[in-house]
Design an enzyme around this catalytic site. Structure first.
Site, mmCIF file in Angstrom:
data_model
loop_
_atom_site.group_PDB
_atom_site.id
_atom_site.type_symbol
_atom_site.label_atom_id
_atom_site.label_comp_id
_atom_site.label_asym_id
_atom_site.label_seq_id
_atom_site.Cartn_x
_atom_site.Cartn_y
_atom_site.Cartn_z
ATOM 1 N N ASP A 36 0.860 -1.176 0.000
ATOM 2 C CA ASP A 36 0.000 0.000 0.000
ATOM 3 C C ASP A 36 0.897 1.226 0.000
ATOM 4 O OD1 ASP A 36 -3.240 0.251 0.796
ATOM 5 O OD2 ASP A 36 -2.085 2.090 1.067
ATOM 6 N N ASP A 57 3.816 2.725 -4.066
ATOM 7 C CA ASP A 57 2.906 3.505 -4.884
ATOM 8 C C ASP A 57 2.882 2.809 -6.243
ATOM 9 O OD1 ASP A 57 1.607 5.265 -6.547
ATOM 10 O OD2 ASP A 57 2.836 7.012 -6.040
ATOM 11 N N VAL A 58 1.762 2.186 -6.575
ATOM 12 C CA VAL A 58 1.727 1.351 -7.787
ATOM 13 C C VAL A 58 1.861 2.161 -9.063
ATOM 14 C CG1 VAL A 58 0.408 -0.501 -6.680
ATOM 15 C CG2 VAL A 58 -0.808 1.352 -7.867
ATOM 16 N N ASN A 84 -5.374 -4.993 -6.528
ATOM 17 C CA ASN A 84 -6.550 -4.351 -5.940
ATOM 18 C C ASN A 84 -6.429 -2.831 -5.863
ATOM 19 O OD1 ASN A 84 -8.997 -4.132 -4.066
ATOM 20 N ND2 ASN A 84 -7.349 -3.348 -2.779
ATOM 21 N N TYR A 150 -11.896 6.877 -14.581
ATOM 22 C CA TYR A 150 -11.926 5.672 -13.741
ATOM 23 C C TYR A 150 -12.660 4.553 -14.467
ATOM 24 C CZ TYR A 150 -13.139 2.676 -9.741
ATOM 25 O OH TYR A 150 -13.314 1.607 -8.891
ATOM 26 N N LYS A 154 -11.082 0.936 -15.686
ATOM 27 C CA LYS A 154 -11.630 -0.348 -15.254
ATOM 28 C C LYS A 154 -12.130 -1.162 -16.450
ATOM 29 C CE LYS A 154 -10.901 0.054 -10.837
ATOM 30 N NZ LYS A 154 -9.871 -0.764 -10.173
#
Length: 246
Positions: A36, A57-58, A84, A150, A154
């Site tokens: 995370d 931090d992805v 996730n 967003y 997705k």
């Protein structure tokens, strides 16, 4: 897939869906690494669960690489990846600046692509494994959405998952889950910003624990690859049909 003794990495695991998934994996006997960007919340979550935490931090390529390498090194391998981490903050496209909406795409789509790509080596070294991408019902269909960037990200995750079904030939199964509104801190903040009329239109919230059950089902079921599990709040979960485009 038997989870006891397997090594799993869950991104965005400090709270919400990620925390519930990590908890369920631990209860199933897996060794779990939580990732995370929130160091304080992540360390607390790891302490609560008795798991390992790595700050990541992805949206940062170097941190994503280090996250995968750390999980493989400390776990002795990597068998499961749950992508996730995600989300969106105001302002949204088209009012948002390019940098702002680009980060939404980076966190919600690019990071999923890169984390999966980076995990393929470790998964292959274990003879296969499972990847589950947490998408959203916001990425389905052709209707309007309050955060276009967003929804677009997705939607990309959904399509990416389907195309990666071919990795099943190597024993690597990539699937996705598309939840409706889930009872997470981020959703509660979003609801607090809504008008009373808008809140009344929101369906009953799905619990993170319920979504975790769905994620573990996708991990365990070795017949599933390239599939997308849709989880609307007031309907039974179902798999999207697979269609071959003409």
């Amino acid at each position: 897939m038997e989870l006891a003794g397997k090594v799993a990495l869950v991104t965005g695991a400090a709270m919400g869906i990620g925390f519930a998934v990590a908890k369920a994996l631990l209860e199933a006997g897996a060794d779990v690494v939580l990732a995370d960007q929130d160091s304080e919340a992540g360390k607390q979550a790891a302490a609560d669960l008795g798991a390992l935490f790595v700050r990541a931090d992805v949206a940062d390529d170097d941190e994503l690489q280090r996250m995968i390498e750390t999980a493989e090194r400390v776990g002795g391998g990597l068998d499961v990846l749950v992508n996730n981490a995600g989300g969106v903050d105001d302002p949204v496209y088209p009012e948002a600046s390019v940098d702002h909406w680009q980060r939404v795409l980076d966190v919600n789509l690019r990071a999923v692509m890169l984390a999966t790509q980076l995990a393929l080596g470790p998964l292959r070294r274990r003879g296969g494994g499972a990847v589950v991408n947490v998408a959203s019902v916001g990425g389905l269909g052709a209707g309007p959405h309050g955060a276009p960037e967003y929804a677009a990200a997705k939607a990309g995750v959904v399509r990416l998952t389907g195309t990666l079904g071919s990795l099943a030939a190597e024993g690597i199964r990539v699937n996705a889950i598309c939840p409706d509104y889930v009872d997470t801190p981020a959703v509660r903040r979003s609801l607090a910003r809504m008008s009373e009329e808008e809140r009344l239109a929101v369906p009953e919230l799905v619990s993170p624990d319920a979504i975790a059950v769905g994620v573990l089902g996708l991990i365990r079921d070795e017949s599933l690859a390239g599939r997308v599990l849709v989880w609307f709040a007031e309907e039974e979960p179902y798999l999207l049909p697979q269609r071959v485009p003409h």
